[in-house]
Design a protein around this motif. Structure first.
Motif, PDB file in Angstrom:
ATOM      1  N   TYR A  51       1.081  -1.236  -0.268  1.00  0.00           N
ATOM      2  CA  TYR A  51      -0.254   0.193  -0.292  1.00  0.00           C
ATOM      3  C   TYR A  51       1.400   1.356   0.093  1.00  0.00           C
ATOM      4  O   TYR A  51       0.887   2.590  -0.448  1.00  0.00           O
ATOM      5  CB  TYR A  51      -0.894   0.340   1.134  1.00  0.00           C
ATOM      6  CG  TYR A  51      -1.746   1.156   1.221  1.00  0.00           C
ATOM      7  CD1 TYR A  51      -2.718   1.043   0.378  1.00  0.00           C
ATOM      8  CD2 TYR A  51      -1.566   1.855   1.703  1.00  0.00           C
ATOM      9  CE1 TYR A  51      -3.645   2.449   0.348  1.00  0.00           C
ATOM     10  CE2 TYR A  51      -2.344   3.373   2.441  1.00  0.00           C
ATOM     11  CZ  TYR A  51      -3.386   3.488   1.136  1.00  0.00           C
ATOM     12  OH  TYR A  51      -4.115   4.583   1.299  1.00  0.00           O
ATOM     13  N   LEU A  52       2.010   0.810   0.560  1.00  0.00           N
ATOM     14  CA  LEU A  52       2.810   2.687   1.068  1.00  0.00           C
ATOM     15  C   LEU A  52       3.862   2.917  -0.591  1.00  0.00           C
ATOM     16  O   LEU A  52       4.433   3.259  -0.071  1.00  0.00           O
ATOM     17  CB  LEU A  52       3.860   2.293   1.889  1.00  0.00           C
ATOM     18  CG  LEU A  52       3.061   2.693   3.554  1.00  0.00           C
ATOM     19  CD1 LEU A  52       3.549   2.591   4.260  1.00  0.00           C
ATOM     20  CD2 LEU A  52       2.194   3.971   3.446  1.00  0.00           C
ATOM     21  N   GLY A  53       4.078   1.451  -1.357  1.00  0.00           N
ATOM     22  CA  GLY A  53       5.048   1.652  -2.152  1.00  0.00           C
ATOM     23  C   GLY A  53       6.415   1.532  -1.997  1.00  0.00           C
ATOM     24  O   GLY A  53       6.871   2.358  -2.341  1.00  0.00           O
ATOM     25  N   ARG A  54       6.970   1.219  -1.046  1.00  0.00           N
ATOM     26  CA  ARG A  54       7.722   1.576  -0.636  1.00  0.00           C
ATOM     27  C   ARG A  54       8.323   0.395   0.889  1.00  0.00           C
ATOM     28  O   ARG A  54       7.166  -0.310   1.304  1.00  0.00           O
ATOM     29  CB  ARG A  54       7.913   2.798   0.315  1.00  0.00           C
ATOM     30  CG  ARG A  54       7.811   3.287   1.579  1.00  0.00           C
ATOM     31  CD  ARG A  54       7.573   4.109   1.828  1.00  0.00           C
ATOM     32  NE  ARG A  54       8.557   5.332   2.312  1.00  0.00           N
ATOM     33  CZ  ARG A  54       8.549   6.558   1.960  1.00  0.00           C
ATOM     34  NH1 ARG A  54       7.019   7.149   1.764  1.00  0.00           N
ATOM     35  NH2 ARG A  54       9.540   7.600   1.463  1.00  0.00           N
ATOM     36  N   CYS A  55       9.694  -0.146   0.806  1.00  0.00           N
ATOM     37  CA  CYS A  55       9.680  -0.792   2.398  1.00  0.00           C
ATOM     38  C   CYS A  55      10.273  -0.273   3.384  1.00  0.00           C
ATOM     39  O   CYS A  55      10.327   1.041   3.727  1.00  0.00           O
ATOM     40  CB  CYS A  55      12.135  -1.288   1.396  1.00  0.00           C
ATOM     41  SG  CYS A  55      11.765  -2.619   0.459  1.00  0.00           S
ATOM     42  N   ASP A 145      13.831   2.550  13.468  1.00  0.00           N
ATOM     43  CA  ASP A 145      13.672   3.276  12.646  1.00  0.00           C
ATOM     44  C   ASP A 145      12.864   4.367  11.580  1.00  0.00           C
ATOM     45  O   ASP A 145      13.006   4.819  10.937  1.00  0.00           O
ATOM     46  CB  ASP A 145      14.264   2.991  11.661  1.00  0.00           C
ATOM     47  CG  ASP A 145      16.243   2.730  11.872  1.00  0.00           C
ATOM     48  OD1 ASP A 145      16.340   3.553  13.180  1.00  0.00           O
ATOM     49  OD2 ASP A 145      16.689   1.341  11.615  1.00  0.00           O
ATOM     50  N   VAL A 146      11.447   3.239  11.512  1.00  0.00           N
ATOM     51  CA  VAL A 146      10.249   3.140  11.191  1.00  0.00           C
ATOM     52  C   VAL A 146       9.148   4.452  11.952  1.00  0.00           C
ATOM     53  O   VAL A 146       9.405   4.302  12.894  1.00  0.00           O
ATOM     54  CB  VAL A 146       9.281   1.644  10.624  1.00  0.00           C
ATOM     55  CG1 VAL A 146       8.807   2.343   9.874  1.00  0.00           C
ATOM     56  CG2 VAL A 146      10.622   1.100  10.116  1.00  0.00           C
ATOM     57  N   PRO A 147       9.071   5.506  10.584  1.00  0.00           N
ATOM     58  CA  PRO A 147       8.059   6.290  11.163  1.00  0.00           C
ATOM     59  C   PRO A 147       6.855   5.582  12.223  1.00  0.00           C
ATOM     60  O   PRO A 147       6.266   4.591  11.460  1.00  0.00           O
ATOM     61  CB  PRO A 147       7.670   6.836   9.584  1.00  0.00           C
ATOM     62  CG  PRO A 147       8.589   6.677   9.492  1.00  0.00           C
ATOM     63  CD  PRO A 147       9.011   5.898   9.316  1.00  0.00           C
ATOM     64  N   MET A 148       6.590   6.307  13.309  1.00  0.00           N
ATOM     65  CA  MET A 148       5.664   5.793  14.553  1.00  0.00           C
ATOM     66  C   MET A 148       3.765   5.311  14.010  1.00  0.00           C
ATOM     67  O   MET A 148       3.452   4.453  13.700  1.00  0.00           O
ATOM     68  CB  MET A 148       5.749   5.799  15.255  1.00  0.00           C
ATOM     69  CG  MET A 148       5.263   5.976  16.587  1.00  0.00           C
ATOM     70  SD  MET A 148       5.110   3.790  17.096  1.00  0.00           S
ATOM     71  CE  MET A 148       5.879   4.227  17.656  1.00  0.00           C
ATOM     72  N   PRO A 149       4.076   6.064  12.995  1.00  0.00           N
ATOM     73  CA  PRO A 149       2.360   5.802  12.372  1.00  0.00           C
ATOM     74  C   PRO A 149       2.408   5.002  11.678  1.00  0.00           C
ATOM     75  O   PRO A 149       1.555   4.554  11.609  1.00  0.00           O
ATOM     76  CB  PRO A 149       2.358   7.478  11.551  1.00  0.00           C
ATOM     77  CG  PRO A 149       3.069   8.647  12.039  1.00  0.00           C
ATOM     78  CD  PRO A 149       4.239   7.577  12.992  1.00  0.00           C
ATOM     79  N   SER A 153       0.209   1.483  12.297  1.00  0.00           N
ATOM     80  CA  SER A 153      -0.987   1.355  11.617  1.00  0.00           C
ATOM     81  C   SER A 153      -0.846  -0.464  11.204  1.00  0.00           C
ATOM     82  O   SER A 153      -2.137  -0.617  10.898  1.00  0.00           O
ATOM     83  CB  SER A 153      -0.617   2.062  10.321  1.00  0.00           C
ATOM     84  OG  SER A 153      -0.582   3.189   9.863  1.00  0.00           O
ATOM     85  N   ALA A 154       0.318  -0.817  11.144  1.00  0.00           N
ATOM     86  CA  ALA A 154       0.623  -2.287  10.866  1.00  0.00           C
ATOM     87  C   ALA A 154       0.279  -2.296  12.456  1.00  0.00           C
ATOM     88  O   ALA A 154      -0.926  -3.921  11.886  1.00  0.00           O
ATOM     89  CB  ALA A 154       1.834  -2.551  10.554  1.00  0.00           C
ATOM     90  N   THR A 182      -5.254   7.023   6.485  1.00  0.00           N
ATOM     91  CA  THR A 182      -5.827   8.275   7.129  1.00  0.00           C
ATOM     92  C   THR A 182      -3.760   8.296   7.903  1.00  0.00           C
ATOM     93  O   THR A 182      -2.908   8.899   7.603  1.00  0.00           O
ATOM     94  CB  THR A 182      -5.623   8.953   8.203  1.00  0.00           C
ATOM     95  OG1 THR A 182      -7.412   8.678   7.818  1.00  0.00           O
ATOM     96  CG2 THR A 182      -6.013  10.392   9.162  1.00  0.00           C
ATOM     97  N   MET A 183      -3.079   7.726   8.476  1.00  0.00           N
ATOM     98  CA  MET A 183      -1.750   7.766   9.289  1.00  0.00           C
ATOM     99  C   MET A 183      -1.313   6.859   7.998  1.00  0.00           C
ATOM    100  O   MET A 183       0.323   7.788   8.608  1.00  0.00           O
ATOM    101  CB  MET A 183      -1.479   6.611  10.616  1.00  0.00           C
ATOM    102  CG  MET A 183      -2.494   6.889  11.722  1.00  0.00           C
ATOM    103  SD  MET A 183      -2.450   6.023  13.584  1.00  0.00           S
ATOM    104  CE  MET A 183      -3.059   4.701  13.048  1.00  0.00           C
ATOM    105  N   CYS A 184      -0.736   6.103   7.213  1.00  0.00           N
ATOM    106  CA  CYS A 184      -0.481   6.433   6.244  1.00  0.00           C
ATOM    107  C   CYS A 184      -0.015   7.771   5.179  1.00  0.00           C
ATOM    108  O   CYS A 184       1.275   7.237   4.483  1.00  0.00           O
ATOM    109  CB  CYS A 184      -0.433   4.529   5.337  1.00  0.00           C
ATOM    110  SG  CYS A 184       0.273   3.366   6.356  1.00  0.00           S
TER     111      CYS A 184
END
Length: 192
Positions: A51-55, A145-149, A153-154, A182-184
């Motif tokens: 859904y995000l199109g990124r790793c 390292d991954v943004p908290m939102p 969301s996960a 919304t968060m993503c």
């Protein structure tokens, strides 16, 4: 163009214990089930087809292309390392010295830009894609390292899967959880 995963992320975005805390589950008999829901939720968000199109966590990828060009567009963002290789006319794998190219990140588009001093070597004509760019993409090596939102969301999505175990639920139908989208939204790549 051919994209393939060379080495998946070494860490995990959400541990089973973290998810059990979120769900307020104390028993161990559902650990395997919860792990499956976490994997499904992360898989829904993560990678080039997510859904995000990124790793999310760093993973190593290889993009193979048919010929040289002035620049090679990479299909993922958040690229931290890159190496360019090719197969020469003798069928030998070669590596391009990094002084001959730059990694360019401009407004959500990432590419390898070859410098004018680079003399494009001849390629093995028998291979369909003799040029390869191996790169690392992701926010980092750990969940911190991954943004908290995105992490939250996960969690929300995994909790939704855990609480709604069937493909169809009775009652009012709604988008799977609105909070996830919304968060993503700020982190989702805009595909052209």
């Amino acid at each position: 163009m051919n994209l393939s995963l060379v080495a998946p992320a070494a860490g995990e975005l959400i541990s089973v214990e973290d998810m059990k805390t979120h769900l307020r589950v104390l028993e161990e008999h559902e650990d395997e089930l919860i792990e499956g829901y976490v994997r499904a939720a992360v898989g829904h968000l993560d990678g080039p087809n997510g859904y995000l199109g990124r790793c999310l966590l760093n993973a190593e990828w290889r993009l193979s292309v048919a010929a040289w060009s002035g620049r090679v567009a990479l299909p993922l963002v958040d690229v931290s390392e890159v190496a360019v290789g090719y197969v020469d006319t003798e069928g030998e794998a070669q590596t391009v010295d990094p002084v001959y190219y730059d990694l360019v990140d401009d407004s959500g588009r990432v590419w390898v830009q070859f410098r004018s001093a680079f003399a494009y070597p001849s390629l093995d004509a028998d291979l369909p894609r003799p040029v390869s760019v191996t790169f690392t993409a992701g926010f980092g090596d750990t969940a911190e390292d991954v943004p908290m939102p995105i992490v939250q969301s996960a969690r929300l999505l995994a909790a939704h899967f855990y609480q709604n175990r069937e493909a169809v639920a009775g009652g009012a139908m709604a988008a799977i959880p609105l909070g996830v989208q919304t968060m993503c939204a700020p982190f989702r790549r805009n595909f052209v």
